[in-house]
Scaffold this motif. Sequence first.
Motif, short mmCIF file in Angstrom:
data_model
loop_
_atom_site.label_atom_id
_atom_site.label_comp_id
_atom_site.label_asym_id
_atom_site.label_seq_id
_atom_site.Cartn_x
_atom_site.Cartn_y
_atom_site.Cartn_z
N ARG A 194 3.41 6.99 -13.22
CA ARG A 194 3.45 7.58 -14.56
C ARG A 194 2.67 8.89 -14.62
N TRP A 195 1.73 9.08 -13.73
CA TRP A 195 0.87 10.26 -13.74
C TRP A 195 1.10 11.22 -12.59
N ASP A 196 1.90 10.84 -11.60
CA ASP A 196 2.08 11.69 -10.43
C ASP A 196 3.25 11.18 -9.58
N SER A 197 3.63 11.95 -8.60
CA SER A 197 4.63 11.49 -7.65
C SER A 197 4.22 11.91 -6.25
N PHE A 198 4.66 11.15 -5.28
CA PHE A 198 4.34 11.41 -3.88
C PHE A 198 5.60 11.27 -3.05
N ARG A 199 5.71 12.08 -2.02
CA ARG A 199 6.79 11.95 -1.05
C ARG A 199 6.22 11.19 0.13
N ALA A 200 6.91 10.14 0.55
CA ALA A 200 6.46 9.31 1.68
C ALA A 200 7.44 9.47 2.83
N ILE A 201 6.93 9.84 3.99
CA ILE A 201 7.76 10.04 5.18
C ILE A 201 7.14 9.27 6.33
N GLY A 202 7.97 8.54 7.05
CA GLY A 202 7.43 7.77 8.17
C GLY A 202 8.50 7.08 8.97
N ALA A 203 8.06 6.05 9.68
CA ALA A 203 8.98 5.28 10.54
C ALA A 203 8.68 3.80 10.38
N LEU A 204 9.73 3.02 10.19
CA LEU A 204 9.62 1.58 10.05
C LEU A 204 10.50 0.91 11.10
N SER A 205 10.15 -0.32 11.44
CA SER A 205 10.96 -1.11 12.37
C SER A 205 10.80 -2.58 12.02
N ILE A 206 11.69 -3.39 12.54
CA ILE A 206 11.58 -4.83 12.34
C ILE A 206 10.92 -5.40 13.59
N ASN A 207 9.75 -6.05 13.39
CA ASN A 207 9.00 -6.58 14.54
C ASN A 207 9.54 -7.95 14.97
N ALA A 208 8.90 -8.53 15.98
CA ALA A 208 9.34 -9.80 16.55
C ALA A 208 9.29 -10.94 15.52
N SER A 209 8.44 -10.81 14.49
CA SER A 209 8.34 -11.83 13.44
C SER A 209 9.35 -11.62 12.33
N GLY A 210 10.15 -10.55 12.43
CA GLY A 210 11.15 -10.28 11.41
C GLY A 210 10.61 -9.48 10.24
N HIS A 211 9.37 -8.98 10.34
CA HIS A 211 8.79 -8.17 9.27
C HIS A 211 9.22 -6.71 9.43
N LEU A 212 9.36 -6.04 8.31
CA LEU A 212 9.60 -4.60 8.31
C LEU A 212 8.23 -3.93 8.28
N VAL A 213 7.85 -3.29 9.38
CA VAL A 213 6.50 -2.74 9.53
C VAL A 213 6.56 -1.28 9.96
N GLY A 214 5.47 -0.58 9.74
CA GLY A 214 5.38 0.80 10.19
C GLY A 214 4.36 1.57 9.40
N ASN A 215 4.44 2.88 9.55
CA ASN A 215 3.50 3.78 8.88
C ASN A 215 4.24 4.87 8.15
N VAL A 216 3.72 5.22 6.98
CA VAL A 216 4.25 6.35 6.22
C VAL A 216 3.08 7.22 5.77
N THR A 217 3.34 8.51 5.74
CA THR A 217 2.36 9.46 5.22
C THR A 217 2.84 9.90 3.86
N GLU A 218 1.93 9.85 2.88
CA GLU A 218 2.26 10.29 1.52
C GLU A 218 1.78 11.71 1.33
N TYR A 219 2.64 12.52 0.74
CA TYR A 219 2.33 13.92 0.46
C TYR A 219 2.34 14.15 -1.05
N ASP A 220 1.38 14.95 -1.53
CA ASP A 220 1.36 15.27 -2.96
C ASP A 220 2.33 16.41 -3.26
N ILE A 221 2.31 16.87 -4.51
CA ILE A 221 3.26 17.91 -4.92
C ILE A 221 3.01 19.24 -4.21
N TYR A 222 1.84 19.39 -3.60
CA TYR A 222 1.51 20.62 -2.87
C TYR A 222 1.78 20.47 -1.37
#
Length: 138
Positions: free
Chosen positions: A96-124
């Motif tokens: 409600r007060w801001d927005s972020f762009r999230a870019i990263g990589a996800l994969s499905i691990n051996a346990s069936g979970h969707l895991v990974g890392n994303v970096t969030e970027y502000d409007i600048y």
Amino acid sequence: MFRTRPLSALFIFLLVAGVFVGCGGDSSSPSTPSPFAGHWKGTWVDSIWGQTGTLDITVAGRGNVTGSVVNNDNDSGAVSGRIGDNGGIACYYYYRWDSFRAIGALSINASGHLVGNVTEYDIYHIAVRQDSVDLIKQ
């Protein structure tokens, strides 16, 4: 003098050819759905600021992502974006007060979970968060 007849014939030919060949439009039931298709829910942890929260997303057959995000301050927002077949994800978190762009990589691990890392970027376009994600298919 310029003649329009050859151009109009070319236009009609291209129009007819497009009808028979198809234009590659969006299909509601793709022949090969995204390997990440489904409803996923779980947690995220920000390694920069120590924030935590939940992420609840639905990945459509072609990789379109929609859902919601909540942080430990109980701020909630909408999620919208896309995940590719290779796991590359690009989406926006709309609070409600801001927005972020999230870019990263996800994969499905051996346990069936969707895991990974994303970096969030502000409007600048400054990296403000580094989130690790662990989601379970619902």
